[in-house]
Design an enzyme around this catalytic site. Structure first.
Site, PDB file in Angstrom:
ATOM      1  N   ARG A 205      23.678  61.754  23.531  1.00 16.01           N
ATOM      2  CA  ARG A 205      24.304  60.632  24.218  1.00 16.01           C
ATOM      3  C   ARG A 205      25.402  61.170  25.122  1.00 16.01           C
ATOM      4  O   ARG A 205      25.951  62.247  24.881  1.00 16.01           O
ATOM      5  CB  ARG A 205      24.908  59.649  23.226  1.00 16.01           C
ATOM      6  CG  ARG A 205      23.923  59.018  22.250  1.00 16.01           C
ATOM      7  CD  ARG A 205      24.665  58.123  21.273  1.00 16.01           C
ATOM      8  NE  ARG A 205      23.767  57.409  20.364  1.00 16.01           N
ATOM      9  CZ  ARG A 205      23.396  57.853  19.164  1.00 16.01           C
ATOM     10  NH1 ARG A 205      23.852  59.023  18.738  1.00 16.01           N
ATOM     11  NH2 ARG A 205      22.584  57.148  18.401  1.00 16.01           N
ATOM     12  N   LYS A 229      27.493  58.989  16.563  1.00 11.57           N
ATOM     13  CA  LYS A 229      27.807  57.567  16.527  1.00 11.57           C
ATOM     14  C   LYS A 229      27.524  56.999  15.137  1.00 11.57           C
ATOM     15  O   LYS A 229      26.481  57.262  14.554  1.00 11.57           O
ATOM     16  CB  LYS A 229      26.949  56.850  17.581  1.00 11.57           C
ATOM     17  CG  LYS A 229      27.134  55.350  17.645  1.00 11.57           C
ATOM     18  CD  LYS A 229      26.207  54.769  18.703  1.00 11.57           C
ATOM     19  CE  LYS A 229      26.318  53.259  18.760  1.00 11.57           C
ATOM     20  NZ  LYS A 229      25.398  52.664  19.749  1.00 11.57           N
ATOM     21  N   HIS A 308      21.528  57.666  30.136  1.00 12.78           N
ATOM     22  CA  HIS A 308      20.810  57.184  28.954  1.00 12.78           C
ATOM     23  C   HIS A 308      19.296  57.285  29.149  1.00 12.78           C
ATOM     24  O   HIS A 308      18.558  57.514  28.187  1.00 12.78           O
ATOM     25  CB  HIS A 308      21.208  55.751  28.638  1.00 12.78           C
ATOM     26  CG  HIS A 308      20.992  55.394  27.199  1.00 12.78           C
ATOM     27  ND1 HIS A 308      21.659  56.019  26.155  1.00 12.78           N
ATOM     28  CD2 HIS A 308      20.152  54.504  26.602  1.00 12.78           C
ATOM     29  CE1 HIS A 308      21.257  55.516  25.006  1.00 12.78           C
ATOM     30  NE2 HIS A 308      20.344  54.609  25.240  1.00 12.78           N
ATOM     31  N   ARG A 311      18.174  60.632  28.203  1.00 14.79           N
ATOM     32  CA  ARG A 311      17.995  60.676  26.733  1.00 14.79           C
ATOM     33  C   ARG A 311      16.640  60.089  26.355  1.00 14.79           C
ATOM     34  O   ARG A 311      15.917  60.651  25.523  1.00 14.79           O
ATOM     35  CB  ARG A 311      19.135  59.904  26.076  1.00 14.79           C
ATOM     36  CG  ARG A 311      19.037  59.716  24.568  1.00 14.79           C
ATOM     37  CD  ARG A 311      20.328  59.099  24.066  1.00 14.79           C
ATOM     38  NE  ARG A 311      20.184  58.366  22.821  1.00 14.79           N
ATOM     39  CZ  ARG A 311      20.275  58.891  21.607  1.00 14.79           C
ATOM     40  NH1 ARG A 311      20.478  60.187  21.477  1.00 14.79           N
ATOM     41  NH2 ARG A 311      20.157  58.142  20.519  1.00 14.79           N
ATOM     42  N   HIS A 333      19.468  58.014  15.318  1.00 13.46           N
ATOM     43  CA  HIS A 333      19.275  56.577  15.142  1.00 13.46           C
ATOM     44  C   HIS A 333      19.570  56.178  13.696  1.00 13.46           C
ATOM     45  O   HIS A 333      19.310  56.939  12.769  1.00 13.46           O
ATOM     46  CB  HIS A 333      17.839  56.176  15.475  1.00 13.46           C
ATOM     47  CG  HIS A 333      17.541  56.219  16.935  1.00 13.46           C
ATOM     48  ND1 HIS A 333      16.261  56.306  17.438  1.00 13.46           N
ATOM     49  CD2 HIS A 333      18.353  56.186  18.021  1.00 13.46           C
ATOM     50  CE1 HIS A 333      16.291  56.319  18.755  1.00 13.46           C
ATOM     51  NE2 HIS A 333      17.557  56.250  19.132  1.00 13.46           N
ATOM     52  N   TYR A 342       9.766  54.661  21.333  1.00 13.61           N
ATOM     53  CA  TYR A 342       9.018  55.787  21.893  1.00 13.61           C
ATOM     54  C   TYR A 342       7.551  55.766  21.471  1.00 13.61           C
ATOM     55  O   TYR A 342       6.702  56.336  22.152  1.00 13.61           O
ATOM     56  CB  TYR A 342       9.718  57.099  21.515  1.00 13.61           C
ATOM     57  CG  TYR A 342      11.174  57.018  21.891  1.00 13.61           C
ATOM     58  CD1 TYR A 342      11.540  56.953  23.235  1.00 13.61           C
ATOM     59  CD2 TYR A 342      12.165  56.886  20.932  1.00 13.61           C
ATOM     60  CE1 TYR A 342      12.863  56.796  23.606  1.00 13.61           C
ATOM     61  CE2 TYR A 342      13.500  56.737  21.297  1.00 13.61           C
ATOM     62  CZ  TYR A 342      13.842  56.682  22.638  1.00 13.61           C
ATOM     63  OH  TYR A 342      15.146  56.506  23.002  1.00 13.61           O
TER      64      TYR A 342
END
Length: 360
Positions: A205, A229, A308, A311, A333, A342
């Site tokens: 990120r 995150k 993003h 990414r 995630h 994806y």
């Protein structure tokens, strides 16, 4: 604590005194579980709602701090409907459905805390009636829908290498007549290619790129230690691998980081910039990296490309060679539900693969 979290925590501390006392109590309750960045978004959402209440005469307050619990308690469903209309139909700054959903979710969280968790001196709920419990907030980010929006707007296959190559060499030709742009490009092209290659070969990120320090990089092991995150243990950094393809760009950038940007020894940041008028290099900002990618993307013929989406480009390519669980871990995630994007993005590739036949 990461650089971004430190900055957001400072902003949060600045804004809290302007909020009602019960909002500050809610923030203290949530702080161990949510990042300062998330809580700062909550505060902005409450500013929007309380400001609207005052303008509409639903509160006698002249300032957010004067908002009373009884005023929240006596709100009607009609008021919430009108607020939703205000968010979606005002002439300037109209919010998307996703933004409206988030703002309503922020309110639901506050009202739930006040009515179900917080207590007064007599052990009764602070809020006796919760109007937001009647409000249904629909989940907007369905993986299949997100994938549909991304198709055609990310880099695929050979484009990943082509974009890095364009930053290293191709962009020069497009700005050959602009001396100022050319000077800036020659100063920064190795660094910009390094950042781009690192994202395209690891899926970091932008905030994770900004927070990287020199000591976080292990070039021999193709490894970085990243503040992820949602991780509330500030002392722990997640080891994240990057592909061999990024190694050359990283080596080249490291050789010039100190001398070209006049970076002082005390600067710990991996990626630095030397702003106009300043004598030494300092940590790049998130906004600077975002603007840099958009500049090259526009000239490359893909104006919709963002940090993003780089990414997303990595993640799609990575998912084709790995399973959903490895992809989830690589991207950081919270659940595989997000990673399902994806699976949908690669549907076409999968459908083509099943039609391929080999001789037995």
């Amino acid at each position: 604590m990461s650089i971004q979290k430190i900055a957001d925590r400072a902003k949060l501390d600045q804004k809290l005194p302007s909020m009602p006392w019960f909002v500050e109590q809610f923030m203290n309750y949530k702080l161990p579980d949510l990042s300062p960045s998330t809580l700062l978004e909550y505060i902005r959402d409450y500013e929007s709602f309380f400001g609207w209440m005052i303008v509409e005469g639903l509160s006698t307050a002249t300032h957010y701090t004067q908002i009373q619990l009884i005023e929240l308690e006596t709100l009607r469903m009609e008021d919430i409907t009108n607020y939703r209309l205000h968010l979606t139909t005002r002439t300037e700054g109209t919010n998307t459905r996703v933004t409206v959903s988030r703002k309503l979710s922020s309110l639901r969280s506050l009202f739930h805390y006040l009515s179900q968790i917080a207590e007064d001196d007599n052990f009764y709920p602070l809020l006796k009636r919760n109007i937001m419990a009647k409000v249904e907030v629909k989940r907007m980010h369905k993986p299949k829908d997100t994938a549909a929006k991304l198709k055609g707007k990310i880099l695929e296959e050979d484009e990943l290498l082509e974009f890095v190559g364009y930053i290293l060499e191709g962009y020069r030709e497009d700005i050959a007549t602009n001396k100022q742009a050319l000077y800036s490009y020659e100063l920064n092209r190795e660094r910009d290619a390094c950042i781009t290659s690192l994202i395209l070969n690891s899926g970091l990120r932008v905030s994770e790129v900004v927070n990287l320090n020199l000591v976080d990089l292990d070039l021999n092991q193709k490894l970085m230690y990243v503040s992820r995150k949602g991780n509330n243990d500030e002392t722990f950094k997640t080891p994240i691998y990057f592909r061999e393809q990024a190694k050359d760009e990283i080596k080249t950038y490291l050789e010039l980081r100190e001398t070209r940007y006049r970076t002082p020894k005390k600067e710990t940041a991996l990626f630095v910039a030397r702003p106009n008028g300043q004598s030494s290099g300092k940590r790049m900002t998130k906004r600077a990296i975002q603007a840099m990618i958009m500049k090259y993307a526009k000239s490359f013929g893909k104006p919709y490309l963002t940090v993003h989406k780089l990414r997303h480009s990595f993640a799609t390519d990575y998912y084709l060679q790995n399973d959903i669980y490895k992809t989830k871990e690589q991207l950081g995630h919270a659940s595989t539900e997000t990673t399902e994007i994806y699976a949908h993005l690669t549907d076409k590739t999968m459908s083509e693969a099943i039609e391929k036949r080999t001789d037995l």
